[in-house]
Motif scaffolding. Structure first.
Motif, short mmCIF file in Angstrom:
data_model
loop_
_atom_site.label_atom_id
_atom_site.label_comp_id
_atom_site.label_asym_id
_atom_site.label_seq_id
_atom_site.Cartn_x
_atom_site.Cartn_y
_atom_site.Cartn_z
N GLY A 76 0.80 -1.23 0.00
CA GLY A 76 0.00 0.00 0.00
C GLY A 76 0.83 1.28 0.00
N ASP A 77 2.15 1.16 0.25
CA ASP A 77 3.00 2.36 0.22
C ASP A 77 3.04 2.93 -1.19
OD1 ASP A 77 3.62 2.22 2.87
OD2 ASP A 77 5.70 1.59 2.61
N ARG A 78 3.29 4.24 -1.25
CA ARG A 78 3.52 4.92 -2.55
C ARG A 78 4.99 5.24 -2.64
NH1 ARG A 78 0.70 10.11 -4.65
NH2 ARG A 78 1.34 9.42 -6.72
N LEU A 79 5.61 4.76 -3.69
CA LEU A 79 7.06 4.90 -3.83
C LEU A 79 7.42 5.62 -5.13
CD1 LEU A 79 9.50 3.69 -2.24
CD2 LEU A 79 9.64 1.98 -4.04
N LEU A 80 8.46 6.45 -5.06
CA LEU A 80 8.97 7.09 -6.28
C LEU A 80 10.40 6.59 -6.50
CD1 LEU A 80 8.64 9.24 -8.53
CD2 LEU A 80 9.72 10.89 -6.96
N VAL A 81 10.67 6.13 -7.73
CA VAL A 81 12.03 5.71 -8.09
C VAL A 81 12.58 6.72 -9.09
CG1 VAL A 81 13.47 3.89 -9.09
CG2 VAL A 81 11.47 3.27 -7.71
N VAL A 82 13.64 7.41 -8.70
CA VAL A 82 14.28 8.41 -9.57
C VAL A 82 15.54 7.79 -10.16
CG1 VAL A 82 15.33 10.70 -9.64
CG2 VAL A 82 13.43 10.26 -8.08
N GLY A 83 15.69 7.89 -11.47
CA GLY A 83 16.79 7.18 -12.13
C GLY A 83 16.38 5.74 -12.39
N MET A 134 6.69 17.23 -9.94
CA MET A 134 6.61 16.20 -8.90
C MET A 134 7.61 16.43 -7.77
SD MET A 134 6.23 12.99 -11.49
CE MET A 134 6.37 11.63 -10.33
N ARG A 135 8.59 17.29 -8.03
CA ARG A 135 9.66 17.47 -7.04
C ARG A 135 9.18 18.01 -5.70
NH1 ARG A 135 15.14 18.07 -9.46
NH2 ARG A 135 14.95 17.62 -11.67
N GLY A 136 8.09 18.78 -5.74
CA GLY A 136 7.61 19.35 -4.48
C GLY A 136 6.28 18.78 -4.06
N SER A 137 5.95 17.59 -4.55
CA SER A 137 4.58 17.08 -4.39
C SER A 137 4.27 16.56 -2.99
CB SER A 137 4.33 15.96 -5.40
OG SER A 137 5.20 14.88 -5.14
N ARG A 138 5.27 16.26 -2.20
CA ARG A 138 5.06 15.76 -0.82
C ARG A 138 4.09 14.58 -0.77
NH1 ARG A 138 8.90 16.91 2.72
NH2 ARG A 138 9.37 19.10 2.88
N SER A 139 4.21 13.67 -1.74
CA SER A 139 3.17 12.64 -1.83
C SER A 139 3.68 11.20 -1.71
CB SER A 139 2.41 12.80 -3.15
OG SER A 139 3.32 12.85 -4.22
N TYR A 140 4.96 11.00 -1.49
CA TYR A 140 5.49 9.63 -1.49
C TYR A 140 5.92 9.18 -0.09
CZ TYR A 140 5.19 10.04 -6.48
OH TYR A 140 4.70 10.21 -7.75
N ALA A 147 19.67 8.47 -9.41
CA ALA A 147 20.32 9.39 -10.37
C ALA A 147 19.88 10.80 -10.04
CB ALA A 147 19.92 9.05 -11.81
N GLY A 148 20.65 11.75 -10.52
CA GLY A 148 20.31 13.15 -10.29
C GLY A 148 20.68 13.59 -8.88
N SER A 149 20.30 14.80 -8.55
CA SER A 149 20.63 15.37 -7.24
C SER A 149 19.59 14.93 -6.22
CB SER A 149 20.63 16.89 -7.35
OG SER A 149 20.39 17.46 -6.08
N PRO A 150 20.00 14.24 -5.14
CA PRO A 150 19.02 13.82 -4.13
C PRO A 150 18.25 15.01 -3.57
CG PRO A 150 21.12 12.75 -3.72
CD PRO A 150 21.36 13.75 -4.82
N ALA A 151 18.95 16.14 -3.34
CA ALA A 151 18.29 17.30 -2.72
C ALA A 151 17.11 17.77 -3.57
CB ALA A 151 19.31 18.43 -2.55
N ALA A 152 17.17 17.55 -4.87
CA ALA A 152 16.09 18.00 -5.74
C ALA A 152 14.82 17.16 -5.56
CB ALA A 152 16.55 17.92 -7.20
N TRP A 153 14.95 15.99 -4.90
CA TRP A 153 13.81 15.08 -4.83
C TRP A 153 13.25 14.88 -3.42
CZ3 TRP A 153 11.12 14.08 -8.90
CH2 TRP A 153 11.72 14.25 -10.15
N PHE A 154 13.91 15.46 -2.40
CA PHE A 154 13.40 15.26 -1.04
C PHE A 154 11.99 15.82 -0.90
CE2 PHE A 154 18.07 15.39 0.44
CZ PHE A 154 18.17 14.02 0.30
N GLY A 155 11.69 16.89 -1.64
CA GLY A 155 10.36 17.51 -1.54
C GLY A 155 9.25 16.66 -2.15
N ALA A 156 9.61 15.59 -2.84
CA ALA A 156 8.57 14.69 -3.36
C ALA A 156 8.08 13.74 -2.26
CB ALA A 156 9.13 13.87 -4.52
#
Ligand SMILES: NC(=O)c1ccc[n+]([C@@H]2O[C@H](COP(=O)([O-])OP(=O)(O)OC[C@H]3O[C@@H](n4cnc5c(N)ncnc54)[C@H](OP(=O)(O)O)[C@@H]3O)[C@@H](O)[C@H]2O)c1
Length: 248
Positions: A76-83, A134-140, A147-156
């Motif tokens: 039931g968790d919602r997960l985001l995979v970047v890269g 999606m970067r600021g969605s606070r939904s996961y 991949a990419g900068s982790p700091a850019a994705w914490f807000g997701a």
């Protein structure tokens, strides 16, 4: 012992991880290899792994550690995979889906369809405005950053959620951003635990983890394989097949 099913015997197929040189970005090649049984996972009796299966071992171990140990993903968790288009991300999608999570993915354009095929629901090109949004969605409930900068994705991630960073070197510099975002960030290392390797080998043999190989090279193309690393257009693993190498 390899896993919980007795000692390794002659003729068993095993999965191992060779050494890496992360600071130089190089792998390892060998002709003969002696490995402690504690670093081997065993395939089920009767299963003969394919060359493609090898593509799942290191990326799959990293993804297993990220999804199971780092994020402790539950049904039931919602997960985001970047890269998501590389070996780590593609294995993370499959392992998280197997845990009952729903998964969204950020990947390069070449890998979008494949990520969908592996079970990701919303899949976005990392260069697109939709990914930006999606970067600021606070939904996961958890984010794997491969991949990419982790700091850019914490807000997701929701506040209090965890982000698993598979590039160990990116963890320390991104700690302040994680604290500002209220997100736990954890560095992930694949390790070489025999139980984890055996877990992977069983899933591979059962067809529950599918290898994705984007590019193949012969033994004479090692230079080209290295040169093309990081050049974009990733869709799964790259395999260098040494079986056609001339005998020395
Ligand atoms: N492979 C392994 O076995 C392994 C094991 C342990 C740790 N790691 C680490 O885990 C990370 C992922 O490894 P990998 O081999 O799976 O990666 P990879 O093959 O390089 O794949 C990276 C994926 O991310 C996309 N991407 C590139 N820049 C991005 C950005 N700014 N934002 C979002 N996505 C982006 C790429 O698309 P394009 O190619 O289209 O640009 C590709 O789909 C690396 O840091 C690696 O050092 C890997």
């Amino acid at each position: 012992m390899a896993g919980s099913s007795g000692p390794i015997k002659v003729g068993d197929w095993v999965a191992v991880v060779l050494g890496l040189e992360p600071l130089r970005g190089r792998g390892t090649t060998v002709e003969l290899l002696a490995v402690e049984p504690s670093r081997c996972g065993r395939f089920p009796a009767g299963y003969v792994p394919s060359v493609e299966d090898c593509a799942l071992v290191l990326g799959g171990l990293t993804a297993l550690r990220a999804v199971r140990n780092g994020l402790r993903v539950r049904r039931g968790d919602r997960l985001l995979v970047v890269g998501a288009g590389g070996p780590v991300g593609m294995a993370a999608i499959q392992i998280a889906r197997g845990c009952g999570a729903s998964v969204d993915a950020i990947a390069g354009r070449t890998a979008l369809e494949r990520c969908r095929g592996l079970g990701a629901e919303h899949v976005r090109d990392y260069r697109s405005p939709e990914a930006e949004a999606m970067r600021g969605s606070r939904s996961y409930d958890g984010v794997v950053v491969a991949a990419g900068s982790p700091a850019a994705w914490f807000g997701a991630a929701c506040r209090g959620a965890t982000a698993a960073l598979t590039d160990g070197g990116s963890w320390l510099p991104s700690v302040p951003a994680a604290m500002r975002a209220g997100v736990h960030s954890v560095p992930i290392a694949a390790g070489h635990d025999c139980d984890d390797l055996t877990w992977l080998a069983r899933r591979i043999a059962a067809g529950e983890l599918v290898p994705v190989v984007g590019r193949r090279y012969g033994a004479a193309e090692v230079g080209r394989a290295h040169a093309e690393l990081g050049s974009g257009g990733t869709c799964g693993a790259r395999i260098i097949d040494h079986r056609d190498a001339p005998a020395l």
